[in-house]
Design a protein around this motif. Structure first.
Motif: not given
Length: 301
Positions: A40-49, A172-185, A210-215
């Motif tokens: 999850g890009a943070g806690g409580g975002v729906g990972v377990t579901t 939420g999308v901003t947090a995810a994209l920041a995490a993906l960028t760090a993982l790419d590096a 949100a979908q356009r930003l994430a895409a």
């Protein structure tokens, strides 16, 4: 459930359409069995579901050969509760130690109505767990938040399909994209599919933004608000069309060859995960160590 005309397990009610047919073929026939990591890009975002839902789908396709693994450290097991109901969780330290080097018996793990079984496992149990499970056993792992070092380490070493879950809003999308960028590096081999959980039932315009930003940086889909998923991964009456389409699209994205080709054994690196057996908790099963992630998925679909 039951067998369809092709001799494979029949898809659940409501799981229909061209994408669902393609997804079901992968769920039932992929060899070796899929092993999917979910963070999850943070806690409580729906990972377990999301984990419980994917495990339920796989269990419908591969009866008695699916394990949902709670790698995220918590004082209790929300994944066991969501998949199996109010039963006592089983830890990897107990389960694997009882079997030594032999293949562990899945029947010793708690199972839910879907047939999926659940085990709690700290991150440093992951290599042994995946080595001892047979190739026909599908695995879906709940890694918890990407904020934790162990989660990032497991993702960087993984050569199979993965999912990152985020809230379906700009933050939420901003947090995810920041995490993906760090993982790419850091050398991420395959970007995970980005799932935006619409827990709040956002307005269509907000979701499209949100979908356009994430895409711009990831394969992305929206999981619509669906309280039914918290009650049962596969409702008796099936899913509505929007949810069925979202789950089919997610499965097809995970099945893409660039996400499912494992790295050759000689290039796999050992995981630099600390063994916590020196902690004040049990030396036999460090998964009982105090949690560093107190968030849960109570707010999610």
């Amino acid at each position: 459930s039951g067998f369809g005309p092709s001799g494979l397990m029949a898809a659940p009610a409501g799981f229909t359409g061209p994408a669902a047919v393609q997804a079901w073929r992968w769920l039932t026939t992929a060899a070796p069995a899929p092993r999917v990591l979910v963070c999850g890009a943070g806690g409580g975002v729906g990972v377990t579901t999301v984990v419980a839902t994917l495990a339920g789908l796989l269990a419908a396709a591969r009866p008695d050969r699916v394990v949902a693994v709670e790698v995220a450290r918590r004082d209790y097991s929300p994944l066991t509760r969501q998949v199996c109901g109010p039963v006592d969780p089983v830890t990897a330290g107990t389960w694997l130690t009882d079997h030594g080097d032999r293949v562990p018996d899945l029947a010793e793990l708690p199972a839910g109505p879907s047939g999926a079984r659940v085990v709690q496992a700290g991150a440093h149990w992951w290599p042994r767990l995946t080595e001892q499970l047979t190739a026909d056993t599908a695995v879906v792992a709940d890694l918890g938040s990407i904020d934790h070092a162990d989660t990032r380490t497991l993702l960087l070493a993984h050569r199979g399909p993965a999912v990152m879950v985020a809230r379906a809003d700009s933050a939420g999308v901003t947090a995810a994209l920041a995490a993906l960028t760090a993982l790419d590096a850091a050398g991420l081999p395959h970007r995970p599919v980005l799932v935006l959980c619409d827990a709040a039932g956002s307005r269509p315009g907000v979701l499209r933004t949100a979908q356009r930003l994430a895409a711009t940086a990831a394969d992305v889909l929206i999981l619509p608000k669906a309280p039914v998923l918290r009650r049962s991964p596969i409702p008796i009456g099936g899913w509505d069309r929007a949810l069925s389409n979202a789950l089919a699209d997610l499965t097809c994205a995970l099945a893409r060859p660039d996400r499912t080709d494992p790295a050759p054994a000689h290039v796999r690196r050992p995981l630099p995960i600390a063994d916590d057996t020196d902690s004040a908790t049990s030396d036999t099963d460090p998964t009982t160590a105090p949690t560093t992630d107190s968030t849960t998925d109570e707010e999610m679909p």
